[in-house]
Each structure stands twice: as structure tokens, then as C-alpha cells.
Design a protein around this motif. Sequence first.
Motif, PDB file in Angstrom:
ATOM      1  N   GLY A 189       0.810  -1.211   0.000  1.00  0.00           N
ATOM      2  CA  GLY A 189       0.000   0.000   0.000  1.00  0.00           C
ATOM      3  C   GLY A 189       0.843   1.260   0.000  1.00  0.00           C
ATOM      4  O   GLY A 189       0.520   2.242  -0.693  1.00  0.00           O
ATOM      5  N   GLY A 247      -3.787   2.202  -3.105  1.00  0.00           N
ATOM      6  CA  GLY A 247      -3.069   1.378  -2.147  1.00  0.00           C
ATOM      7  C   GLY A 247      -3.889   0.203  -1.661  1.00  0.00           C
ATOM      8  O   GLY A 247      -3.368  -0.918  -1.529  1.00  0.00           O
ATOM      9  N   THR A 297      -0.987   3.799   2.886  1.00  0.00           N
ATOM     10  CA  THR A 297      -1.140   5.017   2.097  1.00  0.00           C
ATOM     11  C   THR A 297      -0.799   6.252   2.921  1.00  0.00           C
ATOM     12  O   THR A 297      -0.073   7.146   2.462  1.00  0.00           O
TER      13      THR A 297
END
Length: 596
Positions: free
Chosen positions: A296, A325, A475
Motif C-alpha cells: 500500500g 493502495g 497510504t
Amino acid sequence: MTTQTETQKTDAPRGAINLPDGAPRILVAAGAIGTIASTFMSWTWTSEFPGDLTVYGYPAGLQVVALVAGAITLLFGLRLWDVRGLRWLNPAGAASPLLLAALAAFSVCWFAAIAIAVDLGGLANLDPGAYVAAVASALPVVGALALPHPGHSVKDYLTAPDQPAPTRDLAPWVQRLVITAGIALALIAFTYGIGINDDDSETFVGFALLVLFATWALVHAGQLARFSTLCARHKGFAAGMAFLAAAIFPFTQSDDHNANLGVNILIFATVALGLNIVVGLTGLLDLGYVAFLGVGAYAAALVSGSEFSRFSGVQFPFWAAALTGMAASLIFGVLIGAPTLRLRGDYLAIVTLGFGEIFRIAVNNMDGSSGPDITNGPDGIPSIPDLEIFGFNMGVSHEIAGFTLGRFANYFFLMLLITALVVLVFTRAADSRIGRSWIAIREDETAATAMGINGFRVKLIAFALGATLAGLAGTVSAHVTYSVVPSPYQFAGAAPPNSAFLLAAVVLGGMGTVSGPLLGASFLYLIPEKLTFLKEYELLAFGIALVLLMRFRPEGIIANRRQQLEFHETGQLDIPEQQSLPDSTTGASKATKAGA
């Protein structure tokens, strides 16, 4: 006829101290008051010891911790005198909560004295206040050991009742008030602990000793069990207050570094909660879970607009980067889970461990020479720009209600919303039909399959959902740290996040619970940050802690009821006989009176 004193001596466990009636109460009260008074005296002559313990009349550092420990001991001690309004603190009148509270003050004061002598080079560096604290803090321990206790060894003091003593019902508004007070107290403790300077390890050790023994005392008194019952009864209100307390945290900090610790704890805790779906609910041992966090993070970094990204001309807004992600981690979760989830036990653990190492080695070699030019190899993807959501730049300080919130405070609020979303997904999934299927697979996969549950499909959903939640946290992690490099995404390393610490956070906090992984992740991230002297021995201390946990509380700090019953033998969780504290007039226990 057997006298009260003789009965008290007969019932006392081995290692207990026999004193005349009334003496234990005097020792406890005098020792607690003496401990509190000592904190207003000088403990050392030089300010070189962290906290500046040289000032009379103004506690600081370890003195503040000792002051709180002495006050807690005094409160439990006043229960011996049957002070009106304190019966609720220890309704059953057990002796063990008082002993544990006394040990909190004793351990803090003696640790402080030893630390001063070791750090400054001898007992000559101790001022009178330190000696008073050492002697006074020992008196409540002696007094608590002299109280009658239903057992045959000192070990019986460490056995807590499974059920709290019955208490009168409270009005609903009072119950909500108790929940609010408990969460506020937890916020104060966390704020104080995280606010201790990183170079002041001695004060943090004393704070940790206080939290350990004070919490242990509350467990023995049944207070935490009653608080958990109230939170379960008012689940929505308790969750809202917990979220509000977390939102207040950045406003209590003047140093943005502490907000940085907070946002990283939330990232670590969110990933641990996703792993809890795989390990805690489904019973799958995943040793490479941190790779999904890395997937991610790398996916978000590639579309972040960084000049070092392979796709430097692409800059997604946050919602699109988050979906990227999550989608990347979901795809990897399905690709890895589809061929491997037909395995069980150790074989599955080995395969997931291999996947984690393959991911780290792969992104390390995608530098354009050893492999395709995607991740810049060991250099990673630096210079990731800050997020901007609805015109709100996360990298710029903002003024809110007279408080200045820095960059990390902004990301803390963003991560708090994501954590709340992950908690909602976890609870809804656990209470759903698929969640019950996960639990059935964890308990007995063969029996669950025989009852019509598609074990492979159910496990794949758990694997994919856990990977998706980790990708969401990755993310945010990529933007918080400004860069993404391969080194953190390994099985075990110098600091979290890594697969070993994530798994430990789930096991330490309590598998299958919501608050367990959040608490375990907070401990495992915060303690290495504050105890800098353990850097070289961090894994050793970590291993010892896990061994002790598996020996004495394998169900974790916050136990899932079903797993708590599984980890203990039949009858071990029965309510033990309770021994009342001495009566306020005669000094003899009620149980002793009944026996006479």
C-alpha cells in the motif's frame, strides 16, 4: 475456643507476616502518608539526575510518580479503616489489591533510589528524601502481607478473581459518568507517559511500574471487570468517548514530536487490527503481513507526484491514492492467498513468511539494474509531498481555537478517522455471518467444513480484507514519513512496524478483540521510543516479555471471553473465596468472626 489472633495466624499464607491487631492498618496509613511527604523533599543534591529532584516542596520527575503511587496506596489503605465512600474501591475486601498498590509505591521509590546511586556513582548522592521514601514505601507492603488472606503461599496474592464482587446498580447517567471518568483518566496517563522526554528513561520506567501495579490492583479489586461491563452495556457511548479522548490528545501537546508518536501508533495499531482478522478471528498464522503495508505504501508513493517516482507526472488526490493502495494490497492478498490458504498451521506460516521476504527483496532489486526500474531499489521513493484534502494542506501548521496544530497533528486526525473506519469494519465483519464463519474455522476447520462452510473461500475473504486494511494504513504512512524504503518491511527488525511486532501486538493485546491490538500496538511502539537504553537489547527484552505473557496470561491483556476459557483449565476461572479486610472497630476480619 480459638482466639481471633490464633485464627488469623492459622489462615495466613506462608510468607505472610503476623502482627498484632490494628498494626497493619497503622503501617499502611503511615507508610502511604510518609511516601507522599517524601516527594516534597530533596532526593538528590545534584540536578544531573533526570527530573531535577533537588527542590524541596515541588515534586518533579520520579517524585510525581511516587506521589501518585502513594496516593493510590492511601486510598486502598483507607478501606481498612472502613472510610465512608471508599467501599466501592475494593468491595470484596480482598487483601491482594492493597498489596499490589503498596508494591507500586515500593517499586517506584526503590527504583529511584537505586537509579540515583547507579547513575551518579554511590549512595552518597542520596538526600534524606530518598531514604524517607525507601523506608516509608516498605511499610505498606509489610502491613498488607500481615493481613489475613485465603491461601497457602504468597503466590495466592497474585491470583485475581474471575468475577468482581457484586455491587449495587448505578443509575444510567452515573454509569455514563463513570465511563467518562475512566476514559479521561486513561487519556491523562497516556498524555503524561508520551510527554516524558526520550532521554529521561528513568522517569518512564517508574511510570511503567506505577501503571503495571496500579492496573494489577484494579484487576484484583474487580474495577476493570466492572468498567468493561459498563462499556459493553453502553457500547456506543463508550466508543464515542474514546474517540473524543483521542481527538483531544493533540491539543494537550506542545511538542509536535509527541503527535508524531501518536500518528505512528495509530498506523501501527490499524495494521495490527487488520492482522487481527487473519490471526484473531480466523486463526491463520501470517508471518509476512507487514508486506501488505509495504504494498500500500509503495502504491501510494508511485502516484503521489514525487519527482523520484517512476510515474513522476502522476499525482492522485488522497481518495484515489488510498483506493490505489487498498486495491494493490487486495490484489496481492488474493494472489498470495489463493494458492497458499489450502495449507494449515506451520506450513501456512512458512509460506507467508516467505512472501514477506520475497516482497522486501523484490522492491530492493527493482532499481533498474538488478530488475525493472520501479521502486529505486534501496533508495526507495523519497520527497513524497504532503497530502492536501479539500484545500487543507496537511504539511502546514493551523490555528484551531487558539491551539497551534503542526504537521503531525494534522496527520493524527486523518489517521484517527481511518482507525475509526477500520474499527467499524472489524466489528461489523466480526458480528456478521462471515465473522461467525471465521470463528468456526478458527475453532475447528474440519467441523466447520462438515457443517457446510466453504473454508477456502472464508479464509480468502479474511486474508483479502486484512490486506486491504493494511494497504489503507500504508497510504497514510508513505506521506507521513516523506519516503518509502524497503528496510522496514521485514519479519523482525530494530523497530516496528515489522511482522513480528505486529503479531506480538495482537497476541499481547488480546486476539479477537478490538481494543486489544490497539493497546498492544501502543505499548510495543511507545516503550522502545522511551527506553532508549534498551536499543541493543530490544529483541531480548521483547522475547522475555512474550515468554512471561504466554506463561501467565496467554489470552492477552484484554481477553476475549471464549479464548480466555480455552486457555485455562476447567475450574481455574471459578470465583475464589474472598477474605474480608479487618473490621474498623476490632481489627479482626469478618470471616474470622464467622469462624469464631
